[in-house]
Design a protein around this motif. Structure first.
Motif, mmCIF file in Angstrom:
data_model
loop_
_atom_site.group_PDB
_atom_site.id
_atom_site.type_symbol
_atom_site.label_atom_id
_atom_site.label_comp_id
_atom_site.label_asym_id
_atom_site.label_seq_id
_atom_site.Cartn_x
_atom_site.Cartn_y
_atom_site.Cartn_z
ATOM 1 N N ARG A 177 0.817 -1.216 0.000
ATOM 2 C CA ARG A 177 0.000 0.000 0.000
ATOM 3 C C ARG A 177 0.851 1.266 0.000
ATOM 4 N NH1 ARG A 177 -3.004 0.989 4.316
ATOM 5 N NH2 ARG A 177 -4.608 2.006 3.075
ATOM 6 N N LEU A 178 2.149 1.112 -0.280
ATOM 7 C CA LEU A 178 3.062 2.249 -0.189
ATOM 8 C C LEU A 178 2.689 3.376 -1.141
ATOM 9 C CD1 LEU A 178 5.483 3.359 1.265
ATOM 10 C CD2 LEU A 178 6.964 2.075 -0.280
ATOM 11 N N ARG A 179 2.251 3.063 -2.344
ATOM 12 C CA ARG A 179 1.848 4.103 -3.303
ATOM 13 C C ARG A 179 0.732 4.970 -2.690
ATOM 14 N NH1 ARG A 179 2.450 4.035 -8.751
ATOM 15 N NH2 ARG A 179 2.787 1.794 -8.721
ATOM 16 N N TYR A 180 -0.269 4.332 -2.105
ATOM 17 C CA TYR A 180 -1.383 5.043 -1.480
ATOM 18 C C TYR A 180 -0.907 5.878 -0.287
ATOM 19 C CZ TYR A 180 -5.279 5.666 1.726
ATOM 20 O OH TYR A 180 -6.180 6.202 2.627
ATOM 21 N N LEU A 181 -0.053 5.297 0.547
ATOM 22 C CA LEU A 181 0.411 5.996 1.741
ATOM 23 C C LEU A 181 1.285 7.196 1.392
ATOM 24 C CD1 LEU A 181 1.130 2.873 3.941
ATOM 25 C CD2 LEU A 181 -0.730 4.521 4.250
ATOM 26 N N LEU A 182 2.082 7.069 0.339
ATOM 27 C CA LEU A 182 2.890 8.207 -0.111
ATOM 28 C C LEU A 182 1.984 9.336 -0.604
ATOM 29 C CD1 LEU A 182 5.813 6.435 -1.972
ATOM 30 C CD2 LEU A 182 5.990 7.847 0.087
ATOM 31 N N ALA A 183 0.960 9.001 -1.374
ATOM 32 C CA ALA A 183 0.028 10.018 -1.867
ATOM 33 C C ALA A 183 -0.686 10.696 -0.703
ATOM 34 C CB ALA A 183 -0.983 9.394 -2.826
ATOM 35 N N LYS A 184 -1.086 9.916 0.266
ATOM 36 C CA LYS A 184 -1.781 10.455 1.431
ATOM 37 C C LYS A 184 -0.874 11.413 2.210
ATOM 38 C CE LYS A 184 -4.149 8.889 5.591
ATOM 39 N NZ LYS A 184 -4.449 7.739 6.425
ATOM 40 N N ALA A 185 0.419 11.078 2.284
ATOM 41 C CA ALA A 185 1.383 11.920 2.997
ATOM 42 C C ALA A 185 1.918 13.053 2.126
ATOM 43 C CB ALA A 185 2.541 11.055 3.495
ATOM 44 N N LYS A 186 1.474 13.093 0.863
ATOM 45 C CA LYS A 186 1.975 14.089 -0.101
ATOM 46 C C LYS A 186 3.497 14.045 -0.177
ATOM 47 C CE LYS A 186 -1.903 17.247 0.095
ATOM 48 N NZ LYS A 186 -2.907 16.920 0.984
ATOM 49 N N MET A 187 4.017 12.827 -0.293
ATOM 50 C CA MET A 187 5.457 12.606 -0.345
ATOM 51 C C MET A 187 5.789 11.831 -1.614
ATOM 52 S SD MET A 187 7.876 10.622 2.454
ATOM 53 C CE MET A 187 7.224 11.604 3.791
ATOM 54 N N THR A 188 6.880 12.194 -2.258
ATOM 55 C CA THR A 188 7.311 11.474 -3.456
ATOM 56 C C THR A 188 8.184 10.289 -3.069
ATOM 57 O OG1 THR A 188 9.334 12.766 -3.701
ATOM 58 C CG2 THR A 188 7.343 13.623 -4.795
ATOM 59 N N GLN A 189 8.352 9.391 -4.027
ATOM 60 C CA GLN A 189 9.264 8.271 -3.810
ATOM 61 C C GLN A 189 10.680 8.785 -3.567
ATOM 62 O OE1 GLN A 189 8.997 4.994 -6.614
ATOM 63 N NE2 GLN A 189 6.835 5.456 -6.982
ATOM 64 N N ALA A 190 11.067 9.833 -4.283
ATOM 65 C CA ALA A 190 12.412 10.407 -4.124
ATOM 66 C C ALA A 190 12.605 10.955 -2.711
ATOM 67 C CB ALA A 190 12.641 11.499 -5.158
ATOM 68 N N GLU A 191 11.586 11.617 -2.185
ATOM 69 C CA GLU A 191 11.688 12.146 -0.823
ATOM 70 C C GLU A 191 11.780 11.019 0.193
ATOM 71 O OE1 GLU A 191 9.396 15.085 2.325
ATOM 72 O OE2 GLU A 191 8.674 14.973 0.265
ATOM 73 N N LEU A 192 10.974 9.970 0.005
ATOM 74 C CA LEU A 192 11.048 8.817 0.902
ATOM 75 C C LEU A 192 12.445 8.194 0.838
ATOM 76 C CD1 LEU A 192 9.584 6.952 2.895
ATOM 77 C CD2 LEU A 192 8.907 5.549 0.929
ATOM 78 N N SER A 193 13.009 8.125 -0.346
ATOM 79 C CA SER A 193 14.364 7.602 -0.515
ATOM 80 C C SER A 193 15.360 8.434 0.292
ATOM 81 C CB SER A 193 14.739 7.598 -1.996
ATOM 82 O OG SER A 193 16.092 7.253 -2.166
ATOM 83 N N ARG A 194 15.279 9.742 0.170
ATOM 84 C CA ARG A 194 16.200 10.625 0.909
ATOM 85 C C ARG A 194 16.029 10.475 2.416
ATOM 86 N NH1 ARG A 194 14.729 14.069 -3.233
ATOM 87 N NH2 ARG A 194 13.140 15.104 -1.972
ATOM 88 N N ARG A 195 14.790 10.365 2.860
ATOM 89 C CA ARG A 195 14.529 10.323 4.298
ATOM 90 C C ARG A 195 14.835 8.976 4.936
ATOM 91 N NH1 ARG A 195 9.036 13.347 5.697
ATOM 92 N NH2 ARG A 195 9.839 12.862 7.762
ATOM 93 N N THR A 196 14.849 7.920 4.136
ATOM 94 C CA THR A 196 15.096 6.589 4.697
ATOM 95 C C THR A 196 16.481 6.045 4.387
ATOM 96 O OG1 THR A 196 14.190 5.484 2.742
ATOM 97 C CG2 THR A 196 12.646 5.950 4.571
ATOM 98 N N GLY A 197 17.123 6.565 3.341
ATOM 99 C CA GLY A 197 18.425 6.026 2.941
ATOM 100 C C GLY A 197 18.323 4.852 1.983
ATOM 101 N N TYR A 198 17.096 4.429 1.647
ATOM 102 C CA TYR A 198 16.917 3.366 0.656
ATOM 103 C C TYR A 198 16.973 3.984 -0.737
ATOM 104 C CZ TYR A 198 15.659 0.276 4.460
ATOM 105 O OH TYR A 198 15.696 -0.464 5.601
ATOM 106 N N SER A 199 17.515 3.254 -1.689
ATOM 107 C CA SER A 199 17.680 3.787 -3.043
ATOM 108 C C SER A 199 16.313 4.038 -3.696
ATOM 109 C CB SER A 199 18.483 2.820 -3.908
ATOM 110 O OG SER A 199 17.701 1.681 -4.223
ATOM 111 N N PRO A 200 16.266 4.974 -4.641
ATOM 112 C CA PRO A 200 15.019 5.196 -5.368
ATOM 113 C C PRO A 200 14.535 3.925 -6.067
ATOM 114 C CG PRO A 200 16.533 7.000 -5.774
ATOM 115 C CD PRO A 200 17.294 5.949 -5.013
ATOM 116 N N GLN A 201 15.453 3.117 -6.582
ATOM 117 C CA GLN A 201 15.075 1.869 -7.243
ATOM 118 C C GLN A 201 14.421 0.905 -6.249
ATOM 119 O OE1 GLN A 201 15.108 1.012 -10.560
ATOM 120 N NE2 GLN A 201 13.916 -0.715 -9.810
#
Length: 71
Positions: A9-33
């Motif tokens: 459900r990550l796609r939905y949760l990111l949209a709900k948080a108004k966060m991009t995959q790139a931002e999640l990558s930066r904030r967690t240290g996991y690669s964008p891929q």
């Protein structure tokens, strides 16, 4: 009855948080891929990854996947 992990459900949760995959990558240290692999259900998250992402998204780890009951 057994619970199993369903669709991510990550796609939905990111949209709900108004966060991009790139931002999640930066904030967690996991690669964008890696983030993309989870969002598109190409591979499941590890326990550590799920804990980190749940913390960043301010949700429960159980919220990251649909849970399915099987007999």
């Amino acid at each position: 009855m057994k619970l199993s992990r369903g669709r991510c459900r990550l796609r939905y949760l990111l949209a709900k948080a108004k966060m991009t995959q790139a931002e999640l990558s930066r904030r967690t240290g996991y690669s964008p891929q890696q983030i993309s692999n989870w969002v598109n259900d190409r591979e499941p998250m590890s326990y550590d990854a799920a804990a980190t992402i749940a913390h960043v998204l301010a949700c429960q780890m159980e919220d990251l996947y649909e849970l399915m009951l099987s007999p």
